[in-house]
Design a protein around this motif. Structure first.
Motif, mmCIF file in Angstrom:
data_model
loop_
_atom_site.group_PDB
_atom_site.id
_atom_site.type_symbol
_atom_site.label_atom_id
_atom_site.label_comp_id
_atom_site.label_asym_id
_atom_site.label_seq_id
_atom_site.Cartn_x
_atom_site.Cartn_y
_atom_site.Cartn_z
ATOM 1 N N THR A 115 60.249 47.454 32.741
ATOM 2 C CA THR A 115 60.024 46.096 32.242
ATOM 3 C C THR A 115 59.762 45.109 33.368
ATOM 4 O O THR A 115 58.838 44.289 33.292
ATOM 5 N N TRP A 116 60.589 45.143 34.409
ATOM 6 C CA TRP A 116 60.433 44.228 35.538
ATOM 7 C C TRP A 116 60.037 45.035 36.766
ATOM 8 O O TRP A 116 60.887 45.632 37.421
ATOM 9 N N PRO A 117 58.757 45.107 37.095
ATOM 10 C CA PRO A 117 58.334 45.883 38.273
ATOM 11 C C PRO A 117 58.832 45.251 39.569
ATOM 12 O O PRO A 117 59.190 44.067 39.609
ATOM 13 N N ASP A 118 58.856 46.051 40.612
ATOM 14 C CA ASP A 118 59.251 45.535 41.923
ATOM 15 C C ASP A 118 58.289 44.435 42.367
ATOM 16 O O ASP A 118 57.119 44.408 41.992
ATOM 17 N N THR A 119 58.788 43.539 43.190
ATOM 18 C CA THR A 119 57.993 42.428 43.687
ATOM 19 C C THR A 119 56.831 42.951 44.530
ATOM 20 O O THR A 119 56.988 43.878 45.326
ATOM 21 N N SER A 120 55.669 42.353 44.352
ATOM 22 C CA SER A 120 54.505 42.756 45.137
ATOM 23 C C SER A 120 53.953 41.619 46.001
ATOM 24 O O SER A 120 53.107 41.849 46.859
ATOM 25 N N GLU A 121 54.436 40.389 45.784
ATOM 26 C CA GLU A 121 53.963 39.252 46.567
ATOM 27 C C GLU A 121 54.822 39.073 47.822
ATOM 28 O O GLU A 121 56.032 38.890 47.741
ATOM 29 N N ARG A 122 54.162 39.126 48.981
ATOM 30 C CA ARG A 122 54.870 38.917 50.243
ATOM 31 C C ARG A 122 54.947 37.426 50.547
ATOM 32 O O ARG A 122 53.951 36.713 50.438
ATOM 33 N N ASN A 123 56.135 36.951 50.920
ATOM 34 C CA ASN A 123 56.308 35.556 51.328
ATOM 35 C C ASN A 123 57.255 35.526 52.517
ATOM 36 O O ASN A 123 58.477 35.500 52.356
ATOM 37 N N ALA A 124 56.705 35.569 53.712
ATOM 38 C CA ALA A 124 57.504 35.653 54.933
ATOM 39 C C ALA A 124 57.949 34.266 55.389
ATOM 40 O O ALA A 124 57.611 33.807 56.478
ATOM 41 N N ASP A 125 58.720 33.595 54.562
ATOM 42 C CA ASP A 125 59.262 32.275 54.898
ATOM 43 C C ASP A 125 60.722 32.454 55.300
ATOM 44 O O ASP A 125 61.551 32.826 54.466
ATOM 45 N N ARG A 142 66.220 52.852 37.760
ATOM 46 C CA ARG A 142 66.076 51.444 38.106
ATOM 47 C C ARG A 142 66.275 50.521 36.895
ATOM 48 O O ARG A 142 66.505 49.322 37.059
ATOM 49 N N GLY A 143 66.184 51.074 35.683
ATOM 50 C CA GLY A 143 66.417 50.271 34.493
ATOM 51 C C GLY A 143 67.825 49.707 34.417
ATOM 52 O O GLY A 143 68.071 48.729 33.702
ATOM 53 N N PHE A 144 68.756 50.312 35.156
ATOM 54 C CA PHE A 144 70.128 49.785 35.205
ATOM 55 C C PHE A 144 70.139 48.330 35.646
ATOM 56 O O PHE A 144 70.968 47.535 35.193
ATOM 57 N N TRP A 145 69.192 47.953 36.531
ATOM 58 C CA TRP A 145 69.221 46.650 37.196
ATOM 59 C C TRP A 145 68.427 45.563 36.478
ATOM 60 O O TRP A 145 68.233 44.474 37.042
ATOM 61 N N LEU A 146 67.960 45.794 35.267
ATOM 62 C CA LEU A 146 67.093 44.821 34.611
ATOM 63 C C LEU A 146 67.674 43.407 34.554
ATOM 64 O O LEU A 146 66.957 42.434 34.819
ATOM 65 N N PRO A 147 68.963 43.212 34.224
ATOM 66 C CA PRO A 147 69.487 41.831 34.220
ATOM 67 C C PRO A 147 69.439 41.182 35.599
ATOM 68 O O PRO A 147 69.177 39.976 35.711
ATOM 69 N N TRP A 148 69.692 41.955 36.642
ATOM 70 C CA TRP A 148 69.599 41.436 38.001
ATOM 71 C C TRP A 148 68.148 41.084 38.338
ATOM 72 O O TRP A 148 67.878 40.025 38.932
ATOM 73 N N MET A 149 67.228 41.961 37.996
ATOM 74 C CA MET A 149 65.824 41.718 38.295
ATOM 75 C C MET A 149 65.324 40.456 37.596
ATOM 76 O O MET A 149 64.579 39.659 38.193
ATOM 77 N N ARG A 150 65.714 40.302 36.345
ATOM 78 C CA ARG A 150 65.305 39.097 35.614
ATOM 79 C C ARG A 150 65.829 37.837 36.299
ATOM 80 O O ARG A 150 65.106 36.844 36.448
ATOM 81 N N THR A 151 67.087 37.888 36.757
ATOM 82 C CA THR A 151 67.677 36.741 37.443
ATOM 83 C C THR A 151 66.970 36.453 38.757
ATOM 84 O O THR A 151 66.676 35.290 39.082
#
Length: 333
Positions: A115-125, A142-151
């Motif tokens: 549902t929530w794929p890993d981040t693909s946008e790099r932001n080196a700030d 990785r589906g275990f972490w869906l609430p964390w990923m959404r947050t």
């Protein structure tokens, strides 16, 4: 025009992952639903009570297994250094787990793990928080972490994750998977990431830690949630490699600790270990602690529920946010 690599935002290629566990759990869930429905249809005309009772047992029998685990918790934790939970607390923890377990094992992991794929946008700030690496536990994905990923998506914090496979393999075999996820996390924010690990995932992270020579420059913090750092009483019943390695006093755990201590006088100073006296998988409760780590007790919370406890999430995410500050800012806070 500046090259793409010189811009603060760069889209990274995220490796497409598969999950053997998701397919396995899909089969189990659909089989259980099918058997329950078949039982109800077969016995309905004979006895509606028998039909409904048998179907309920097929679908809710896991609650009985959880009850046996909490009985074991009550007995084993009596002699532990962590104060034991009373019967009422364990009963509430059992009910927590009865409710949360099917959400994780019968919905998020088998059907919603992408549902929530890993981040693909790099932001080196450097003013932004570092990326998070999620490492799940035994019989999870990785589906275990869906609430964390959404947050984290709401907060704008990048993250990567792993599917630890083979599902029943040896824990050291997961090291390359974690290394790959850490490299992606480093590229996302330009900073060493924070690892957040549940259960066996904490041991996999330690295996990666002990095999990485430049680990002090590669990771800012490792947060473990209900990890059997010293094994668990339940490990004695396992017959698969990673389950056996989580037995109390197992040689692999002892060798892992020896390697860590040989490489540093304070090997766990960057670790935060969440644990509970009502953890129905990792007990005695003190097995989830590490000497010299930031050990944080959340009383009365079951194993899977601990991974989504409001305090665990709030304080862990605060650690991630503070990692972006300068050392002086962290000291002042």
């Amino acid at each position: 025009m500046a090259a793409e690599s010189d811009t603060p935002y760069v889209r990274l290629r995220v490796t497409q992952v598969r999950s053997t566990l998701a397919r396995l759990q899909q089969c189990l869930v659909l089989s259980a639903l099918g058997l329950a429905l078949a039982w109800a249809l077969i016995f309905w005309t004979e006895s509606p009570l028998l039909a409904l009772g048998g179907a309920a047992l097929l679908l809710l029998g896991y609650a009985l297994v959880l009850a046996l685990e909490f009985v074991a918790v009550a007995r084993v934790n009596r002699g532990d250094s962590v104060p034991a939970a009373n019967a009422a607390t364990l009963l509430r923890a059992w009910w927590q787990e009865v409710r949360v377990a099917p959400v994780v094992f019968a919905w998020r992991q088998p059907f919603r793990w992408q549902t929530w794929p890993d981040t693909s946008e790099r932001n080196a700030d450097p003013a932004k928080p570092p990326a998070v690496v999620f490492v799940h536990g035994f019989v999870c994905n990785r589906g275990f972490w869906l609430p964390w990923m959404r947050t984290l998506r709401v907060l704008g914090v990048p993250y990567t994750s792993v599917n630890l496979e083979p599902v029943f393999g040896s824990i050291p075999d997961y090291v390359p998977l974690i290394e790959e996820a850490v490299r992606r996390a480093e590229a996302l924010s330009g900073q060493p990431p924070v690892l957040i690990c549940h259960s066996m995932g904490g041991l996999a992270a330690r295996a990666w830690w002990s095999s990485t020579p430049d680990v002090a420059q590669r990771v800012q913090r490792v947060i473990t949630i209900g990890t059997p750092h010293h094994g668990t009483w339940l490990g004695q019943f396992s017959h698969v490699p990673n389950g056996q390695q989580m037995r109390q006093n197992h040689a692999w755990l002892a060798n892992l600790a020896e390697r860590e201590k040989a490489g540093s006088d304070a090997p766990y100073e960057r670790f935060t270990c969440w644990y509970s006296n009502a953890d129905n998988i990792v007990f005695p409760a003190s097995t989830a602690l590490l000497e010299g780590a930031d050990n944080r007790h959340v009383p009365g919370v079951a194993h899977v529920a601990l991974g989504f406890h409001p305090r665990v999430m709030r304080e862990s995410l605060a650690m991630v946010a503070s990692a972006a500050r300068s050392p002086a800012e962290r000291t002042a806070a």
